[in-house]
Structure formats: structure tokens, C-alpha cells
Design a protein around this motif. Sequence first.
Motif, PDB file in Angstrom:
ATOM      1  N   ALA A   1      45.153  14.125  48.034  1.00 45.01           N
ATOM      2  CA  ALA A   1      45.476  15.621  47.398  1.00 45.01           C
ATOM      3  C   ALA A   1      46.065  15.215  46.052  1.00 45.01           C
ATOM      4  N   LEU A   2      46.844  14.134  45.562  1.00 45.14           N
ATOM      5  CA  LEU A   2      47.212  14.099  44.316  1.00 45.14           C
ATOM      6  C   LEU A   2      46.146  13.532  43.367  1.00 45.14           C
ATOM      7  N   GLU A   3      45.141  13.111  43.954  1.00 43.98           N
ATOM      8  CA  GLU A   3      43.813  12.425  43.110  1.00 43.98           C
ATOM      9  C   GLU A   3      43.212  13.864  42.513  1.00 43.98           C
ATOM     10  N   ASN A   4      43.064  14.697  43.664  1.00 44.01           N
ATOM     11  CA  ASN A   4      42.578  15.890  43.398  1.00 44.01           C
ATOM     12  C   ASN A   4      43.178  16.967  42.425  1.00 44.01           C
ATOM     13  N   ILE A   5      44.250  16.830  42.575  1.00 48.45           N
ATOM     14  CA  ILE A   5      45.328  17.633  41.493  1.00 48.45           C
ATOM     15  C   ILE A   5      44.905  16.812  40.144  1.00 48.45           C
ATOM     16  N   ARG A   6      45.163  15.736  39.981  1.00 44.48           N
ATOM     17  CA  ARG A   6      44.840  14.997  38.653  1.00 44.48           C
ATOM     18  C   ARG A   6      43.527  15.382  38.083  1.00 44.48           C
ATOM     19  N   VAL A   7      42.509  15.142  39.067  1.00 43.30           N
ATOM     20  CA  VAL A   7      41.110  15.424  38.392  1.00 43.30           C
ATOM     21  C   VAL A   7      41.070  17.049  37.999  1.00 43.30           C
ATOM     22  N   ALA A   8      41.477  17.916  38.767  1.00 42.75           N
ATOM     23  CA  ALA A   8      41.299  19.424  38.373  1.00 42.75           C
ATOM     24  C   ALA A   8      42.375  19.579  36.946  1.00 42.75           C
ATOM     25  N   LEU A   9      43.231  18.864  36.904  1.00 38.54           N
ATOM     26  CA  LEU A   9      44.136  19.049  35.540  1.00 38.54           C
ATOM     27  C   LEU A   9      43.408  18.473  34.568  1.00 38.54           C
ATOM     28  N   GLN A  10      42.722  17.298  34.581  1.00 36.94           N
ATOM     29  CA  GLN A  10      41.923  16.796  33.661  1.00 36.94           C
ATOM     30  C   GLN A  10      41.043  17.426  33.384  1.00 36.94           C
ATOM     31  N   THR A  11      40.125  18.149  34.320  1.00 34.99           N
ATOM     32  CA  THR A  11      39.148  19.091  34.001  1.00 34.99           C
ATOM     33  C   THR A  11      39.522  20.274  33.232  1.00 34.99           C
ATOM     34  N   PHE A  12      40.627  20.918  33.470  1.00 33.49           N
ATOM     35  CA  PHE A  12      41.072  22.039  32.836  1.00 33.49           C
ATOM     36  C   PHE A  12      41.515  21.634  31.494  1.00 33.49           C
ATOM     37  N   GLU A  13      42.110  20.403  31.293  1.00 32.77           N
ATOM     38  CA  GLU A  13      42.499  20.082  29.697  1.00 32.77           C
ATOM     39  C   GLU A  13      41.315  19.986  29.064  1.00 32.77           C
ATOM     40  N   GLY A  14      40.306  19.400  29.698  1.00 33.39           N
ATOM     41  CA  GLY A  14      38.786  18.985  28.928  1.00 33.39           C
ATOM     42  C   GLY A  14      38.132  20.325  28.618  1.00 33.39           C
ATOM     43  N   HIS A  15      38.392  21.428  29.441  1.00 31.98           N
ATOM     44  CA  HIS A  15      37.599  22.610  29.354  1.00 31.98           C
ATOM     45  C   HIS A  15      38.547  23.341  28.121  1.00 31.98           C
ATOM     46  N   SER A  16      40.004  23.348  28.261  1.00 32.97           N
ATOM     47  CA  SER A  16      40.657  23.812  27.159  1.00 32.97           C
ATOM     48  C   SER A  16      40.353  23.289  25.912  1.00 32.97           C
ATOM     49  N   PHE A  17      40.165  22.182  25.907  1.00 26.45           N
ATOM     50  CA  PHE A  17      40.137  21.472  24.546  1.00 26.45           C
ATOM     51  C   PHE A  17      38.446  21.752  23.878  1.00 26.45           C
ATOM     52  N   GLN A  18      37.757  21.799  24.817  1.00 23.52           N
ATOM     53  CA  GLN A  18      36.026  22.330  24.377  1.00 23.52           C
ATOM     54  C   GLN A  18      36.399  23.907  23.982  1.00 23.52           C
ATOM     55  N   ILE A  19      37.132  24.626  24.530  1.00 19.99           N
ATOM     56  CA  ILE A  19      37.163  26.248  24.258  1.00 19.99           C
ATOM     57  C   ILE A  19      37.797  26.300  22.911  1.00 19.99           C
ATOM     58  N   ARG A  20      38.905  25.359  22.638  1.00 19.16           N
ATOM     59  CA  ARG A  20      39.640  25.422  21.447  1.00 19.16           C
ATOM     60  C   ARG A  20      38.609  25.123  20.271  1.00 19.16           C
ATOM     61  N   GLY A  21      37.844  24.188  20.660  1.00 15.96           N
ATOM     62  CA  GLY A  21      36.925  23.496  19.490  1.00 15.96           C
ATOM     63  C   GLY A  21      35.784  24.692  19.189  1.00 15.96           C
ATOM     64  N   LEU A  22      35.257  25.381  20.243  1.00 12.94           N
ATOM     65  CA  LEU A  22      34.434  26.301  20.018  1.00 12.94           C
ATOM     66  C   LEU A  22      35.094  27.406  19.402  1.00 12.94           C
ATOM     67  N   GLU A  23      36.237  27.994  19.653  1.00  9.93           N
ATOM     68  CA  GLU A  23      36.810  28.983  18.786  1.00  9.93           C
ATOM     69  C   GLU A  23      37.207  28.647  17.215  1.00  9.93           C
ATOM     70  N   ASP A  24      37.359  27.190  17.201  1.00  6.14           N
ATOM     71  CA  ASP A  24      37.520  26.916  15.751  1.00  6.14           C
ATOM     72  C   ASP A  24      36.117  26.911  14.968  1.00  6.14           C
ATOM     73  N   ALA A  25      35.197  26.566  15.815  1.00  7.94           N
ATOM     74  CA  ALA A  25      33.654  26.424  15.081  1.00  7.94           C
ATOM     75  C   ALA A  25      33.373  28.027  14.847  1.00  7.94           C
ATOM     76  N   LEU A  26      33.761  28.863  15.545  1.00  5.14           N
ATOM     77  CA  LEU A  26      33.163  30.225  15.441  1.00  5.14           C
ATOM     78  C   LEU A  26      34.106  30.936  14.655  1.00  5.14           C
ATOM     79  N   GLY A  27      35.384  30.455  14.338  1.00  2.00           N
ATOM     80  CA  GLY A  27      36.377  31.088  13.547  1.00  2.00           C
ATOM     81  C   GLY A  27      37.019  32.386  14.158  1.00  2.00           C
ATOM     82  N   VAL A  28      36.963  32.508  15.644  1.00  2.00           N
ATOM     83  CA  VAL A  28      37.279  33.653  16.278  1.00  2.00           C
ATOM     84  C   VAL A  28      38.378  33.297  17.403  1.00  2.00           C
TER      85      VAL A  28
END
Length: 80
Positions: A3-30
Motif C-alpha cells: 500500500a505504501l508503494e502504491n501511494i508513493r507511485v500515485a504521488l509521483q504520478t500526480f507530481e509529474g502531471h502537475s509539473f507537465q501541466i504547469r509547463g503547458l500553462e507556461d508555454a501557452l501563457g495562460v
Amino acid sequence: MTALENIRVALQTFEGHSFQIRGLEDALGVSLFVRKPRQLALTPQGRELQEVLGSAFDNISTTIERLKSVPEPRGVVSVR
């Protein structure tokens, strides 16, 4: 996986997506999301992008399924 490994993977995935979304927002300027504590909502620009990408992904999926259903050509082809 524990369960701990599952939570760790979920958090890493969320952080990765969050980082990618912020990058997209920066690229779009919105901003695509309004971020509040424990709440995330699409901005009007985010809703527009969601609509367009949703249609594009539907078209891609439909095309992939259609291509998968086309039988492979059989026989020998000679090239001279």
C-alpha cells in the motif's frame, strides 16, 4: 506492491502531471486551472482546451480501432 508503494507511485504520478501541466500553462501563457486548497477547477481556457483535445483523442481512438479492423494483406509481393 505494498500500500505504501502504491501511494508513493500515485504521488509521483500526480507530481509529474502537475509539473507537465504547469509547463503547458507556461508555454501557452495562460492558466488552465484555478488552484485552491483541495480544489482544482478548469478556467475558461482550460475548458476550451479540454473540448478540443477530447474531440482529437476521440478521433485518434476511432481511427486506431478502424485501422486494427482492416485485414492485413496476404500473399507475396515482388519488387523488381
